[in-house]
Enzyme design. Structure first.
Site, mmCIF file in Angstrom:
data_model
loop_
_atom_site.group_PDB
_atom_site.id
_atom_site.type_symbol
_atom_site.label_atom_id
_atom_site.label_comp_id
_atom_site.label_asym_id
_atom_site.label_seq_id
_atom_site.Cartn_x
_atom_site.Cartn_y
_atom_site.Cartn_z
ATOM 1 N N ILE A 16 1.000 -1.037 0.000
ATOM 2 C CA ILE A 16 -0.033 -0.412 0.069
ATOM 3 C C ILE A 16 0.678 1.224 -0.189
ATOM 4 O O ILE A 16 0.684 1.844 -0.636
ATOM 5 C CB ILE A 16 -0.818 0.051 1.119
ATOM 6 C CG1 ILE A 16 -1.833 -1.383 1.054
ATOM 7 C CG2 ILE A 16 -1.689 1.454 1.043
ATOM 8 C CD1 ILE A 16 -2.571 -1.095 2.020
ATOM 9 N N TYR A 163 -0.845 -8.392 16.379
ATOM 10 C CA TYR A 163 -1.689 -6.992 15.666
ATOM 11 C C TYR A 163 -2.730 -6.464 16.185
ATOM 12 O O TYR A 163 -3.027 -4.980 15.859
ATOM 13 C CB TYR A 163 -1.980 -8.305 14.285
ATOM 14 C CG TYR A 163 -2.256 -7.129 12.507
ATOM 15 C CD1 TYR A 163 -0.888 -6.257 12.560
ATOM 16 C CD2 TYR A 163 -3.119 -6.976 12.443
ATOM 17 C CE1 TYR A 163 -1.235 -5.256 11.896
ATOM 18 C CE2 TYR A 163 -3.427 -6.240 11.842
ATOM 19 C CZ TYR A 163 -2.366 -4.997 11.445
ATOM 20 O OH TYR A 163 -2.823 -4.270 10.256
ATOM 21 N N LYS A 167 -2.026 -2.121 17.073
ATOM 22 C CA LYS A 167 -2.989 -0.998 16.312
ATOM 23 C C LYS A 167 -3.887 -0.644 17.270
ATOM 24 O O LYS A 167 -4.532 0.582 16.863
ATOM 25 C CB LYS A 167 -4.165 -2.606 15.471
ATOM 26 C CG LYS A 167 -2.164 -2.492 13.700
ATOM 27 C CD LYS A 167 -2.220 -1.395 13.023
ATOM 28 C CE LYS A 167 -1.545 -1.669 12.198
ATOM 29 N NZ LYS A 167 -1.380 0.061 11.586
#
Length: 289
Positions: A16, A163, A167
């Protein structure tokens, strides 16, 4: 100072981040890639510069270590007289527990402390440029849990949940940065770009093969980059800050990410762990439309 706007994209050498950088180059931005590996970063930089029209530069820094974060910030301050856009794209989804400097878990540093520290270390440029900061987030934050004692060192490590935990740590502080910067007209928003086919989470063995098979059906990086770029350019939200977007739709944060007391504790902890001067944390989410 050059009048050409500058955009910094962390993890901009692939996935990305690379697709975001491509689009910003096409929009006429001077783009600075922040990559961990110099060779891969240089390959990406050359390919982007071949698009023509804008300068593309490379800064090298390992965002999984706080010393690397500081080195990256110094390189960016030296090469960027202005920073109009800062895209925090770099992130990892670890399959095993790895501890680095000071015994800190690698994903906790990369996904949470690195963006936090960069925001502080690059703050003079962000303020003077009235920058737009975009945090590439993940919808999985809703599954996260923060243990202030255990999460930083990975004492609660799990190959799937860590994860989400890290986050969530990062997302809890986005509204606090928005409040800190509101008077300076620096905007910060977070965006979940959708389920995108990148190298994030790749691992060995049967789980890795299954994940690769699933990813065939996922969206390509250029699709995930589109909402990030729209936020960066103010096309999706030119007058809001401290908000969370699911692709292009502004979405209220889940209760787990609206715990102001926990956010303030995380802020104080991040300052200490990052070796930054202790300052009072903003009091809560900004009242900004």
């Amino acid at each position: 100072m050059s009048s050409t706007p500058t955009a910094v994209v962390t993890g901009g050498n692939r996935g990305i981040g690379y697709a975001v950088a491509q689009e910003l180059v096409r929009k006429g931005y001077r783009v600075v890639l922040l990559a961990r590996d110099r060779q891969r970063g240089e390959t990406a930089r050359s390919a982007l510069e071949a698009l023509g029209g804008s300068e593309v530069a490379l800064a090298v820094g390992d965002l999984s270590e706080l010393s690397g974060v500081r080195s990256a910030a110094q390189a960016l301050l030296a090469s960027c007289p202005r920073i109009d856009v800062l895209v925090h794209n770099a992130g990892i989804w670890p399959s095993r527990l790895v501890r680095g400097e000071h015994g800190l878990e690698q994903a906790f540093v990369t996904n949470h402390l690195a963006p936090f520290a960069l925001n502080h270390l690059l703050e003079p440029r962000l303020l003077s440029s009235r920058a737009c900061v975009v945090q590439v987030s993940a919808g999985l934050y809703v599954k996260g849990h923060v243990d202030l004692e255990r999460t930083p060192t990975g004492a609660d490590f799990h190959p799937l949940r860590t994860y989400a935990d890290t986050k969530l740590c990062n997302l809890l502080l986005v509204p606090l940065f928005a409040q800190r910067w509101s008077a300076a007209e620096v905007r910060i928003n977070a965006v979940h770009p959708g389920v995108v086919r990148t190298g994030l989470g790749d691992r060995a063995g049967v789980p890795g093969y299954l994940l690769k098979a699933m990813k065939i059906l996922w969206k390509p990086p250029r699709t995930g980059a589109a909402p990030v770029v729209r936020l960066a350019l103010g096309e999706a939200a030119s007058d809001v800050t401290g908000r969370y977007f699911h692709i292009d739709k502004e979405t209220p944060l889940a209760p787990v990410a609206r715990d102001v007391a926990l956010a303030q504790q995380l802020w104080a902890q991040a300052l200490e762990l990052s070796g930054l001067p202790r300052t009072a944390s903003p009091s809560g989410a900004p009242d900004v439309a």
